[in-house]
Design an enzyme around this catalytic site. Structure first.
Site, PDB file in Angstrom:
ATOM      1  N   ASP A 289     -16.820  14.957 -14.418  1.00  0.00           N
ATOM      2  CA  ASP A 289     -17.993  15.221 -13.580  1.00  0.00           C
ATOM      3  C   ASP A 289     -17.507  16.078 -12.417  1.00  0.00           C
ATOM      4  OD1 ASP A 289     -20.655  14.969 -12.512  1.00  0.00           O
ATOM      5  OD2 ASP A 289     -19.888  13.497 -11.090  1.00  0.00           O
ATOM      6  N   SER A 290     -18.451  16.549 -11.602  1.00  0.00           N
ATOM      7  CA  SER A 290     -18.057  17.318 -10.427  1.00  0.00           C
ATOM      8  C   SER A 290     -17.483  16.424  -9.330  1.00  0.00           C
ATOM      9  CB  SER A 290     -19.264  18.075  -9.880  1.00  0.00           C
ATOM     10  OG  SER A 290     -20.296  17.156  -9.584  1.00  0.00           O
TER      11      SER A 290
ATOM     12  N   CYS B 229     -22.069  14.416 -16.476  1.00  0.00           N
ATOM     13  CA  CYS B 229     -22.685  15.248 -15.441  1.00  0.00           C
ATOM     14  C   CYS B 229     -23.997  15.783 -16.004  1.00  0.00           C
ATOM     15  CB  CYS B 229     -21.729  16.397 -15.107  1.00  0.00           C
ATOM     16  SG  CYS B 229     -22.446  17.595 -13.979  1.00  0.00           S
TER      17      CYS B 229
ATOM     18  N   CYS C 137     -29.143  12.795 -12.685  1.00  0.00           N
ATOM     19  CA  CYS C 137     -27.838  13.240 -12.192  1.00  0.00           C
ATOM     20  C   CYS C 137     -27.001  11.972 -12.091  1.00  0.00           C
ATOM     21  CB  CYS C 137     -28.016  13.888 -10.820  1.00  0.00           C
ATOM     22  SG  CYS C 137     -26.489  14.074  -9.885  1.00  0.00           S
TER      23      CYS C 137
ATOM     24  N   HIS D  12     -24.801  11.024 -10.198  1.00  0.00           N
ATOM     25  CA  HIS D  12     -24.581  10.476  -8.848  1.00  0.00           C
ATOM     26  C   HIS D  12     -25.695   9.501  -8.435  1.00  0.00           C
ATOM     27  CE1 HIS D  12     -21.625  13.678  -8.344  1.00  0.00           C
ATOM     28  NE2 HIS D  12     -21.311  13.190  -7.166  1.00  0.00           N
TER      29      HIS D  12
ATOM     30  N   GLU E  28     -21.680  11.576  -2.014  1.00  0.00           N
ATOM     31  CA  GLU E  28     -20.272  11.947  -1.818  1.00  0.00           C
ATOM     32  C   GLU E  28     -19.801  11.616  -0.398  1.00  0.00           C
ATOM     33  OE1 GLU E  28     -17.851  13.328  -3.969  1.00  0.00           O
ATOM     34  OE2 GLU E  28     -19.217  13.018  -5.649  1.00  0.00           O
TER      35      GLU E  28
HETATM   36  N1  DGL Z   1     -23.189  14.353 -11.047  1.00  0.00           N
HETATM   37  C1  DGL Z   1     -23.553  15.636 -11.469  1.00  0.00           C
HETATM   38  C2  DGL Z   1     -24.858  15.730 -12.182  1.00  0.00           C
HETATM   39  O1  DGL Z   1     -25.148  14.819 -12.883  1.00  0.00           O
HETATM   40  C3  DGL Z   1     -23.238  16.760 -10.571  1.00  0.00           C
HETATM   41  C4  DGL Z   1     -23.920  16.904  -9.281  1.00  0.00           C
HETATM   42  C5  DGL Z   1     -23.492  18.194  -8.631  1.00  0.00           C
HETATM   43  O2  DGL Z   1     -22.319  18.511  -8.714  1.00  0.00           O
HETATM   44  O3  DGL Z   1     -24.346  18.888  -8.084  1.00  0.00           O
HETATM   45  O4  DGL Z   1     -25.595  16.628 -12.106  1.00  0.00           O
END
Ligand code: DGL
Length: 267
Positions: A10-11, A73, A185, A187, A151
């Site tokens: 993931d990011s 992600c 997402c 997150h 984050e």
């Molecule tokens: N957690 C990621 C997603 O599901 C990335 C969020 C991001 O880097 O903008 O989109």
């Protein structure tokens, strides 16, 4: 049987929602996690950039002994669609497992999706759900601030800033009277309590990381690639930016990431 690890990327922290579920349902598997914390966010970038980052993340994981890759992600999964970035190895994103579950659990056929700007712009969740059931009515909303709030560790249920942002973003979704909301997402499940408070008890919240983990389990079972290890598996975390920042934020969410092995790595 295969004792290699499951690779997850993931990011940033979001993919830990998949790791948490993998640890629960496949406790003997080793996990190698890559969080591209130096380049987060992905969700505000162009399709071409997200694709390039995704290819580099996959290449990083392939330098380790892995038997499957999970793009945990939503942004990467949306941009990839049904295209797998790996050959000769099982792969899943989070999009299709989450879309299938949402279509299966909705009763009134009204489904909400929240995600990064890139995910929502791609229309990929709507497309996936309409392929499964053309009659579902989908309301989608980008929530660009959520990734930053998570984050930065603004994840407490009573955090006023995150709550205010969530109230604003979720208003059109509430007005659409959805009974199911995809936290599109990875997150977002980290602030699930805040989202649940605003949406109310009657709305099913779908975590794409969790759904991808369940999908991965079925996939490894079908291909007879589960480990035969009897002791608990190990998680190894790699991040492209500060290890201490990752530990600090991950500890609110995933106990093991705070105490387990975390390495800094360039990709
Ligand atoms: N957690 C990621 C997603 O599901 C990335 C969020 C991001 O880097 O903008 O989109």
């Amino acid at each position: 049987m295969d004792n290699n690890a499951i690779g997850v990327f993931d990011s940033g922290l979001g993919g830990l929602t998949a790791v948490k579920e993998l640890n629960r349902i496949l406790p003997n598997e080793n996990i190698i996690y890559f969080g591209d914390t130096a380049r987060i966010p992905y969700g505000t970038r162009s399709r071409e950039t997200v694709l390039r980052y995704a290819r580099e993340d996959v290449a990083f994981l392939l330098r380790h002994p892995v038997k499957m890759i999970i793009a945990a992600c939503g942004t990467v999964s949306s941009v990839l669609g049904t295209n797998s970035p790996v050959e000769d190895m099982p792969f899943t994103g989070v999009l299709y497992p989450a879309a299938e579950t949402a279509c299966a659990v909705t009763k009134n056929g009204r489904i909400g999706v929240i995600g990064t700007p890139a995910t929502i712009r791609s229309g990929s969740y709507e497309h996936a759900m309409h392929t499964i059931n053309n009659d579902v009515c989908v309301t989608a909303m980008a929530c660009p601030l959520f990734v930053h709030l998570v984050e930065y560790g603004y994840t407490d249920r009573n955090n006023k800033i995150t709550r205010l942002a969530a109230e604003e973003y979720l208003e059109p979704i509430r007005n659409a009277q959805v009974d199911t909301l995809i936290l599109g997402c990875t997150h977002y499940p980290i602030i699930r309590d805040i989202i649940a408070d605003i949406m109310g008890d009657d709305v099913n919240l779908i975590s794409p990381g969790e759904e991808a983990a369940k999908f991965a389990k079925r996939c490894l079972e079908e291909r007879e690639l589960l480990t035969d290890r009897t002791e608990k598996g190990k998680n190894r975390y790699y991040v492209s930016d500060s290890v201490s920042m990752f530990r600090e934020n991950a500890k609110h969410f995933l106990e093991d990431a705070a105490h387990g092995q975390v390495f800094s790595s360039r990709i």
